[in-house]
Design a protein around this motif. Structure first.
Motif, PDB file in Angstrom:
ATOM      1  N   THR A   2       0.842  -1.189   0.000  1.00  0.00           N
ATOM      2  CA  THR A   2       0.000   0.000   0.000  1.00  0.00           C
ATOM      3  C   THR A   2       0.882   1.245   0.000  1.00  0.00           C
ATOM      4  N   ASP A   3       0.483   2.264  -0.752  1.00  0.00           N
ATOM      5  CA  ASP A   3       1.261   3.507  -0.764  1.00  0.00           C
ATOM      6  C   ASP A   3       1.103   4.271   0.549  1.00  0.00           C
ATOM      7  N   CYS A  30      -9.342   8.877   1.058  1.00  0.00           N
ATOM      8  CA  CYS A  30      -8.910   7.546   0.626  1.00  0.00           C
ATOM      9  C   CYS A  30      -9.478   7.225  -0.755  1.00  0.00           C
ATOM     10  N   ASP A  31     -10.727   7.600  -0.975  1.00  0.00           N
ATOM     11  CA  ASP A  31     -11.370   7.370  -2.269  1.00  0.00           C
ATOM     12  C   ASP A  31     -10.673   8.172  -3.368  1.00  0.00           C
ATOM     13  N   ASN A  34      -7.231   6.435  -4.142  1.00  0.00           N
ATOM     14  CA  ASN A  34      -7.355   5.161  -4.855  1.00  0.00           C
ATOM     15  C   ASN A  34      -7.844   5.335  -6.285  1.00  0.00           C
ATOM     16  N   LYS A  35      -8.637   6.373  -6.531  1.00  0.00           N
ATOM     17  CA  LYS A  35      -9.120   6.640  -7.886  1.00  0.00           C
ATOM     18  C   LYS A  35      -8.062   7.311  -8.760  1.00  0.00           C
ATOM     19  N   SER A  39      -2.552   3.910  -3.842  1.00  0.00           N
ATOM     20  CA  SER A  39      -3.306   2.945  -3.034  1.00  0.00           C
ATOM     21  C   SER A  39      -3.289   3.371  -1.570  1.00  0.00           C
ATOM     22  N   CYS A  40      -4.455   3.285  -0.940  1.00  0.00           N
ATOM     23  CA  CYS A  40      -4.595   3.796   0.426  1.00  0.00           C
ATOM     24  C   CYS A  40      -5.522   2.894   1.227  1.00  0.00           C
ATOM     25  N   LYS A  41      -5.158   2.639   2.473  1.00  0.00           N
ATOM     26  CA  LYS A  41      -5.978   1.875   3.408  1.00  0.00           C
ATOM     27  C   LYS A  41      -6.073   2.642   4.728  1.00  0.00           C
ATOM     28  N   TYR A  64       1.361  -4.502   5.312  1.00  0.00           N
ATOM     29  CA  TYR A  64       0.909  -3.704   4.162  1.00  0.00           C
ATOM     30  C   TYR A  64       2.041  -2.931   3.483  1.00  0.00           C
ATOM     31  N   LYS A 139       6.032   9.168  -3.282  1.00  0.00           N
ATOM     32  CA  LYS A 139       6.098   7.866  -3.953  1.00  0.00           C
ATOM     33  C   LYS A 139       7.183   7.839  -5.021  1.00  0.00           C
ATOM     34  N   TYR A 183     -11.956  -0.008   2.101  1.00  0.00           N
ATOM     35  CA  TYR A 183     -10.734   0.744   2.382  1.00  0.00           C
ATOM     36  C   TYR A 183     -10.318   0.582   3.848  1.00  0.00           C
TER      37      TYR A 183
END
Length: 480
Positions: A2-3, A30-31, A34-35, A39-41, A64, A139, A183
């Motif tokens: 995960t980023d 988070c949305d 990810n869009k 990547s996010c959790k 992760y 990143k 998420y």
């Protein structure tokens, strides 16, 4: 891999765990990520502890493998536990970049970056676009952060604060969803405790003050027209560069709600009602769409102003099959109209409030009224008047009255301008807020000490218990 992994840390004390709920706007961030290729959790540590689960943040990070770590800092009561965890994590993972965001992080951004060397970045105000830009740069190994709006960070051992230039607009707001619960790494724990604001600890066992229900807090807008003396919201949104509230579109909201309900949520709580002049009519439009799509659920909605007849009628039409577990929440704060207008800048009368209660009673709509003990300019006389008026109102069987305290908050008018409100601030500094006990108000008024205020709430609860067998006083200790 995960980023970005975002953590929410609550507050754990000997007899309780509080700040269980993360600020749900983090789901929108988070949305957004990810869009857009990041990547996010999310992991809600406070909910995991409250659900009785054992875990290790170190092990979660190892699993992760995020390059970036995020921490919510919405409420000042989180600070002590959050910074403890951040220091431990930075020691274990010195190469991980750590980002913070939230109202408290914004207010104390310079202090945090000065004192907490483990924190690398703070996003002030709305986070969606600034967080996306920052994560992309980290990143891909870029080190120039000058063009990221709303960002505070260190450069050459100096603290830099980029200008506040981003605040969310309706188009962006409406394109993002709260309903992507996948998420959340520990979503089962989050919803197990979602009907509680705090959980108790007794003999090393956790107990829940409220029954098990899956509740979700749905934020339909950002921004606030009101300037309540004790609340950070209005000033915070001004500092965010927001001139007026921005709404998620009713169409987007209805679509999102349907997805949320399909995941087993029992009750949706709307904690924002910014529509002061009814020109926007957001909820009237939303309720109409819900009826058309035959979407119904147990609903609780906070009305910081006095809702009008059209709103009451629309609420009834939409939730008439769910009235047994639905509420309209109104916060007059005091039944003394002069104190109300001094603290809330709202001038509705008790007569108008009574007319609304009669209307709701006739339709079978449950109402919950919130009073606040220890408001500036109040005294023992006005407190007794609150008790007497509350006793009269308990003739309505569909009514709950809750009398509580509100602790001092950074950004609140009361904190920023204590002379105007004739209060004495005890909790003034960053250090004061970190070590403030959860039961402390952090201020006293001209007429009442903190001890007086808490004693008066006990009297209120005792008196109300005499007139209503159904009266269940909430615990008066502040849990924010």
């Amino acid at each position: 891999m995960t980023d970005l992994l975002i953590f929410h840390i609550g507050r754990k004390e000997k007899d309780r765990i509080s700040i269980i709920h993360m600020p749900y706007g983090v789901l929108l961030s988070c949305d957004m990520l990810n869009k857009n290729g990041i990547s996010c959790k999310i992991f809600n540590a406070a909910a995991e502890i409250s659900a009785g689960k054992k875990f290790s943040l170190t092990n979660i990070i190892k699993k992760y493998e995020p390059k970036i770590l995020g921490f919510t800092l919405q409420w000042h009561s989180q600070m002590l536990d959050t910074f403890k965890e951040i220091r431990k994590i930075k020691k274990a993972f010195p190469d991980k970049k750590i980002i913070m965001g939230g109202i408290t992080a914004y207010f104390f951004s310079k202090e945090i970056l000065k004192r907490e060397k483990a924190v690398d970045f703070i996003i002030r105000g709305d986070p969606e676009i600034p967080l996306l830009k920052l994560c992309r740069k980290i990143k891909y190994g870029e080190r120039d952060f000058n063009n990221i709006e709303n960002l505070s960070y260190r450069e050459n051992k100096k603290i830099k604060e980029n200008p506040i230039k981003y605040s969310i607009d309706e188009k962006t707001f409406s394109s993002l969803n709260y309903s992507n619960f996948d998420y959340i790494i520990n979503k089962n724990s989050v919803f197990k405790v979602s009907n509680n604001f705090w959980v108790g600890i007794k003999n090393n066992k956790i107990f829940y003050p409220e029954p098990f229900k899956k509740r979700f807090f749905y934020i339909t807008s950002r921004g606030c027209f009101y300037k309540c003396s004790y609340c950070s919201a209005a000033n915070y949104h001004l500092f965010c560069g927001r001139k007026k509230p921005v709404y998620k579109s009713p169409e987007s909201t209805a679509k999102d709600i349907k997805k949320i309900l399909n995941q087993g949520i029992d009750n949706i709580y709307f904690p924002t009602f910014p529509d002061t002049d009814n020109k926007n009519n957001f909820y009237i439009k939303l309720f109409k769409i819900l009826r058309k799509k035959k979407i119904s659920f147990n609903c609780t909605i906070d009305c910081f102003k006095l809702p009008d007849k059209n709103f009451i009628d629309s609420f009834y039409k939409t939730f008439k099959n769910n009235l047994s577990d639905s509420f309209i929440v109104i916060s007059p704060d005091s039944f003394d109209e002069e104190i109300r207008i001094k603290n809330k800048n709202q001038n509705y009368t008790n007569k108008e409030l009574l007319a609304l209660l009669l209307k709701a009673y006739a339709l079978g709509i449950k109402i919950r009224l919130y009073l606040i003990a220890g408001l500036p300019f109040s005294n023992k006389k006005t407190f007794i008047e609150n008790i007497l008026y509350s006793k009269k109102l308990y003739a309505f069987k569909n009514l709950e009255i809750i009398n509580n305290t509100v602790p001092i908050e950074p950004f609140s008018p009361l904190f920023l301008n204590p002379k105007k409100y004739d209060v004495k601030i005890k909790c003034k500094t960053f250090k004061n807020f970190i070590f403030k006990k959860s039961g402390d108000l952090g201020y006293s008024t001209k007429n009442m000490s903190e001890k007086n205020i808490f004693n008066l709430i006990k009297i209120f609860n005792e008196e109300m218990s005499k007139v209503s067998q159904d009266f269940h006083p909430i615990e008066i200790r502040n849990t924010n």
